[in-house]
Design a protein around this motif. Structure first.
Motif, mmCIF file in Angstrom:
data_model
loop_
_atom_site.group_PDB
_atom_site.id
_atom_site.type_symbol
_atom_site.label_atom_id
_atom_site.label_comp_id
_atom_site.label_asym_id
_atom_site.label_seq_id
_atom_site.Cartn_x
_atom_site.Cartn_y
_atom_site.Cartn_z
ATOM 1 N N ASP A 252 -10.680 51.845 -13.362
ATOM 2 C CA ASP A 252 -11.351 51.892 -14.665
ATOM 3 C C ASP A 252 -12.606 51.017 -14.618
ATOM 4 O O ASP A 252 -12.540 49.803 -14.817
ATOM 5 C CB ASP A 252 -10.400 51.412 -15.768
ATOM 6 N N ASP B 154 -14.880 50.978 -16.720
ATOM 7 C CA ASP B 154 -15.283 50.569 -18.069
ATOM 8 C C ASP B 154 -14.700 49.206 -18.437
ATOM 9 O O ASP B 154 -15.143 48.585 -19.405
ATOM 10 C CB ASP B 154 -14.830 51.608 -19.106
ATOM 11 N N TYR B 155 -13.697 48.764 -17.658
ATOM 12 C CA TYR B 155 -13.109 47.446 -17.911
ATOM 13 C C TYR B 155 -14.038 46.400 -17.286
ATOM 14 O O TYR B 155 -14.065 46.207 -16.072
ATOM 15 C CB TYR B 155 -11.700 47.379 -17.313
ATOM 16 N N VAL C 289 -7.858 47.322 -13.899
ATOM 17 C CA VAL C 289 -7.139 48.350 -14.653
ATOM 18 C C VAL C 289 -7.275 49.672 -13.909
ATOM 19 O O VAL C 289 -8.370 50.052 -13.484
ATOM 20 C CB VAL C 289 -7.705 48.501 -16.089
ATOM 21 N N PHE D 33 -2.262 47.928 -16.030
ATOM 22 C CA PHE D 33 -2.998 46.669 -16.154
ATOM 23 C C PHE D 33 -2.459 45.688 -15.107
ATOM 24 O O PHE D 33 -1.257 45.434 -15.054
ATOM 25 C CB PHE D 33 -2.809 46.058 -17.547
#
Length: 261
Positions: A180, A182-183, A214, A224
């Motif tokens: 991810d 975007d994390y 993530v 997570f």
């Protein structure tokens, strides 16, 4: 490894069950003493919470007096230090001392730290561990593709640590996880490093690490992984006399391998 073995010997002699036996005043162990010591160790192993189910059959819950005699007399070859059977013996002795295995014993031992702040001495080994972890982090970012090319220069081809990485990467690929991006807090950081054993052919270090990432699937499943822990690394020289990682102990490994997959 010799430093670690000597510490294990001391702790066995100071174990409460040994001190409460006729062995407490024995200076030089003889055959009959090893037979009694084997009975004490085996009895403790048979009751250990760390030797249940498949692990009981994998390691066994007894130890012979001959094995103990060879261990205490150092009558084993140096090559045995890399032998799986010898490592299993060390695992059982560490279970007797109340630890899950040899790796956990090393991680928790307060007697093994050689240097608290000799950064110059450990810098080459610290750099190997840090670069290896950074490259493992980058490999995770490439999921579901599996590309471990940047990891190979830092580990032995037949090492257990590489086998475990391949295992969990395949699990995440098969589950169609991807990183991810975007994390925004995702990162790996090596916070500290301590030298536990400094021998000519083996270095053992304890690394304080922080992992934050993530993973997600297209169906919305999320993993997570935000962990700060201590890991133990074993470094040896390869055929070209270059230091590489031979193995490591990650107390959170089962979560990495089995959880969310």
């Amino acid at each position: 490894m010799k430093t670690i073995i000597e510490e294990i010997k001391k702790e066995i002699k100071n174990h409460q069950n040994v001190k409460n036996s006729v062995l407490k005043d024995v200076v030089s162990l003889k055959r009959t003493h090893y037979i009694l010591l084997a009975e004490i160790v085996s009895q403790e192993l048979s009751q250990s919470k760390f030797l249940q189910g498949d692990r009981k059959f994998e390691l066994g819950n007894t130890i012979s007096y001959i094995t103990l005699q060879r261990f205490f007399d150092n009558s084993y070859k140096t090559s045995a230090l890399n032998d799986l059977r010898f490592i299993k013996t060390l695992d059982k002795l560490c279970i007797f001392l109340g630890h899950y295995d040899l790796n956990e014993y090393i991680l928790n031992s307060k007697q093994l730290t050689i240097s608290d702040d000799d950064s110059e001495q450990i810098e080459p080994y610290r750099k190997i561990i840090e670069t290896f972890c950074q490259n493992e982090f980058k490999a995770i970012q490439k999921l579901p593709e599996i590309d471990l090319s940047d990891i190979y220069p830092y580990v032995f081809e037949d090492s257990a640590i590489l086998r475990r990485i391949k295992e969990y990467m395949k699990r995440y690929k098969d589950a169609e996880y991807h990183f991810d991006f975007d994390y925004e807090f995702a990162k790996f950081e090596l916070l500290d490093c301590e030298l536990l054993s400094d021998e000519e052919d083996l270095k053992v270090l304890k690394a304080h690490e922080f992992w934050d990432l993530v993973l997600k699937t297209a169906e919305g499943k999320v993993f997570f992984y935000k962990v700060m822990n201590f890991q133990t690394y074993f470094l040896k020289k390869d055929q070209d006399m270059q230091w590489k990682i031979w193995d490591n102990y990650n107390p959170n490994l089962q979560r990495v391998i089995t959880t969310y997959v």
